[in-house]
Write a protein that holds these residues in place. Sequence first.
Motif, PDB file in Angstrom:
ATOM      1  N   GLN A 119      -0.478  84.596  64.521  1.00 59.24           N
ATOM      2  CA  GLN A 119       0.262  83.305  63.744  1.00 59.24           C
ATOM      3  C   GLN A 119       0.593  82.171  64.922  1.00 59.24           C
ATOM      4  N   PHE A 120       0.584  82.875  66.292  1.00 62.62           N
ATOM      5  CA  PHE A 120       0.962  81.554  67.172  1.00 62.62           C
ATOM      6  C   PHE A 120      -0.543  80.909  67.518  1.00 62.62           C
ATOM      7  N   GLU A 121      -0.325  79.787  67.806  1.00 63.07           N
ATOM      8  CA  GLU A 121      -1.558  78.973  68.222  1.00 63.07           C
ATOM      9  C   GLU A 121      -1.825  79.230  69.576  1.00 63.07           C
ATOM     10  N   VAL A 122      -3.054  79.582  69.865  1.00 61.96           N
ATOM     11  CA  VAL A 122      -3.354  79.991  71.485  1.00 61.96           C
ATOM     12  C   VAL A 122      -4.177  78.849  72.120  1.00 61.96           C
ATOM     13  N   SER A 123      -3.858  78.596  73.233  1.00 62.25           N
ATOM     14  CA  SER A 123      -4.552  77.460  74.070  1.00 62.25           C
ATOM     15  C   SER A 123      -5.670  77.917  74.344  1.00 62.25           C
ATOM     16  N   THR A 124      -6.870  77.013  74.303  1.00 56.69           N
ATOM     17  CA  THR A 124      -8.180  76.949  74.775  1.00 56.69           C
ATOM     18  C   THR A 124      -8.564  76.165  75.854  1.00 56.69           C
ATOM     19  N   GLY A 125      -7.494  75.408  76.359  1.00 57.72           N
ATOM     20  CA  GLY A 125      -7.638  74.436  77.443  1.00 57.72           C
ATOM     21  C   GLY A 125      -6.878  74.495  78.606  1.00 57.72           C
ATOM     22  N   ILE A 126      -6.704  73.342  79.052  1.00 62.32           N
ATOM     23  CA  ILE A 126      -5.574  73.102  80.397  1.00 62.32           C
ATOM     24  C   ILE A 126      -4.061  72.941  79.863  1.00 62.32           C
ATOM     25  N   LEU A 127      -4.051  72.489  78.451  1.00 64.76           N
ATOM     26  CA  LEU A 127      -2.743  72.352  77.872  1.00 64.76           C
ATOM     27  C   LEU A 127      -1.942  73.581  77.286  1.00 64.76           C
ATOM     28  N   SER A 128      -0.808  73.526  77.335  1.00 66.62           N
ATOM     29  CA  SER A 128       0.045  74.737  76.477  1.00 66.62           C
ATOM     30  C   SER A 128      -0.146  74.666  75.220  1.00 66.62           C
ATOM     31  N   ALA A 129      -0.163  75.621  74.399  1.00 65.39           N
ATOM     32  CA  ALA A 129      -0.339  75.560  72.985  1.00 65.39           C
ATOM     33  C   ALA A 129       1.143  75.561  72.654  1.00 65.39           C
ATOM     34  N   THR A 130       2.008  76.006  73.548  1.00 65.66           N
ATOM     35  CA  THR A 130       3.599  76.260  73.105  1.00 65.66           C
ATOM     36  C   THR A 130       4.213  74.992  73.720  1.00 65.66           C
ATOM     37  N   GLU A 131       4.526  73.985  73.185  1.00 68.27           N
ATOM     38  CA  GLU A 131       5.259  72.693  73.333  1.00 68.27           C
ATOM     39  C   GLU A 131       6.774  72.977  73.136  1.00 68.27           C
ATOM     40  N   HIS A 132       7.197  73.775  71.927  1.00 68.17           N
ATOM     41  CA  HIS A 132       8.366  73.769  71.312  1.00 68.17           C
ATOM     42  C   HIS A 132       8.768  75.380  71.236  1.00 68.17           C
ATOM     43  N   THR A 133      10.106  75.856  71.084  1.00 70.27           N
ATOM     44  CA  THR A 133      10.394  77.138  70.667  1.00 70.27           C
ATOM     45  C   THR A 133      10.063  77.424  69.254  1.00 70.27           C
ATOM     46  N   GLN A 134       9.229  78.588  68.888  1.00 68.98           N
ATOM     47  CA  GLN A 134       8.748  78.855  67.703  1.00 68.98           C
ATOM     48  C   GLN A 134       9.090  80.199  67.299  1.00 68.98           C
ATOM     49  N   LEU A 135       8.892  80.424  65.996  1.00 68.21           N
ATOM     50  CA  LEU A 135       9.213  81.897  65.512  1.00 68.21           C
ATOM     51  C   LEU A 135       8.067  82.428  64.773  1.00 68.21           C
ATOM     52  N   ALA A 136       7.622  83.365  64.867  1.00 61.62           N
ATOM     53  CA  ALA A 136       6.819  84.154  63.595  1.00 61.62           C
ATOM     54  C   ALA A 136       7.247  85.530  63.169  1.00 61.62           C
ATOM     55  N   GLU A 137       7.053  85.814  62.113  1.00 62.18           N
ATOM     56  CA  GLU A 137       7.346  87.184  61.519  1.00 62.18           C
ATOM     57  C   GLU A 137       6.499  87.961  60.800  1.00 62.18           C
ATOM     58  N   SER A 138       6.428  89.511  61.049  1.00 66.35           N
ATOM     59  CA  SER A 138       5.430  90.141  60.388  1.00 66.35           C
ATOM     60  C   SER A 138       6.137  91.380  60.041  1.00 66.35           C
ATOM     61  N   VAL A 139       5.385  92.040  59.402  1.00 69.05           N
ATOM     62  CA  VAL A 139       5.627  93.524  58.774  1.00 69.05           C
ATOM     63  C   VAL A 139       4.539  94.533  59.339  1.00 69.05           C
ATOM     64  N   ARG A 140       4.796  95.508  60.188  1.00 69.55           N
ATOM     65  CA  ARG A 140       3.721  96.224  60.770  1.00 69.55           C
ATOM     66  C   ARG A 140       4.133  97.913  60.741  1.00 69.55           C
ATOM     67  N   GLN A 141       2.874  98.643  61.049  1.00 66.57           N
ATOM     68  CA  GLN A 141       3.368 100.008  60.893  1.00 66.57           C
ATOM     69  C   GLN A 141       3.268 100.593  62.625  1.00 66.57           C
ATOM     70  N   HIS A 142       4.299 101.319  62.760  1.00 67.59           N
ATOM     71  CA  HIS A 142       4.456 101.894  64.247  1.00 67.59           C
ATOM     72  C   HIS A 142       4.773 103.175  63.941  1.00 67.59           C
ATOM     73  N   HIS A 143       3.905 104.112  64.349  1.00 64.41           N
ATOM     74  CA  HIS A 143       3.895 105.686  64.450  1.00 64.41           C
ATOM     75  C   HIS A 143       4.447 106.137  63.050  1.00 64.41           C
TER      76      HIS A 143
END
Length: 417
Positions: free
Chosen positions: A27-51
């Motif tokens: 859900q988060f954009e990932v940088s593929t170059g010299i610049l950061s992909a995270t310029e501002h505070t961001q939130l992402a949500e999901s539901v996943r299984q764990h044990h």
Amino acid sequence: MELLVLLVGKTGNGKSSTGNAILATPQFEVSTGILSATEHTQLAESVRQHHNEEIKLQVVDFPDVTCDTAEEAALKEVQLCTTLTYPYHSATCVVVRADVRFTPEEYATYRKTRELLGEHMFGNMVVVFTMGDKLPADYTNNFGEQLKQANAELKQVLKDADGRYVILGGSPGNDDTNQTPDKDRQTGVTQLLDIVLSLHNDSVNIKTLRAVLLGACGSGKTATGNSVLYPNMGLFAVGDTCSKATATFRGFQLEILDTPGINSKDCENPELSKNVRDWFSNFETGPDVVLFVANANERFRDEDHEIFKTCQRVIGDDFNKHVIIVFAGGEGINEGKTMEEKIKKAPLSLKDLLEKAENGYVVFDNVTSSATERLLQRNRLLKNMAELKDANMGKPLAMKQQETSSSWWGILRCTII
């Protein structure tokens, strides 16, 4: 189980990739170059299984604001981050690259981030080493021994984390969460979630907040109630009767009562006084907060002012101490303008209302699809409500006594019985 994880670290260390690995869906954009992909505070949500357990996850990715960021902009990001994580979060992950030397400069970044966010944000801390797939096999299998030879700065970070760390594969700029994760990556994420679960404090004191929604017909009361109860959307439906909903969030047990809309004719009807008392009887000891909802899209109407004054008259002097004004329809405010600017040009009736409402106002966008914005506005209001309850020393709103009774609560209970 609901977990909120905060990610911090130097630009290029793989925070966003780590967030995607935790969420199990990119859900988060990932940088593929010299610049950061995270310029501002961001939130992402999901539901996943764990044990074999379903976990609701919220991940906050905090940008590196320690360099090349103006002080005002940095403080804005800090405020954004602390609001998103209010009143507490499960764990803070300090993301560090495992394949390069941890330098004094990076340690300075870590210390500055702690200073900006506050020491309390690092109480439940774990170090996440990324780029684990770049290490030689003998390093990975013997990583603990390698850490014993690390420089003093990295040792201090690990000491701050009480020795908690995990190793993840994957690299910045190469978000492999779109592919089937390898066994080592899955193991690392599982270990990380185990640590976060152990740090998550379910024993935090729960604060109960009871609120009643009041306002004119069409003011946006019901939509606002659903926004306050986010992510439990759709609990309220527009209707002519009271509707009560409860929800539990981190640190809060909410009880929200949505009431029928009031119109100007109601203000002239003696029945309104009885109706308000009937509505409030849904709370055993009275509400902690009254959320008076008005529409931000429209010019403030005399009707809203009359309804406010009528509620004030029916409820009594305690009303002003317990009311917060909520301007619904914030999405309709013209771009480039603020509510503050609208208030400056507002009629005297609105200024009078805001003066009487001692606890200020908030603006709600009830149609936004942004998880970040929904959580932000909800947490801002929860903070205001909690502070209001504390300011009133935990005492709920008490309606003024009726002439025939020493307590309207008592006579109402008798009537119901």
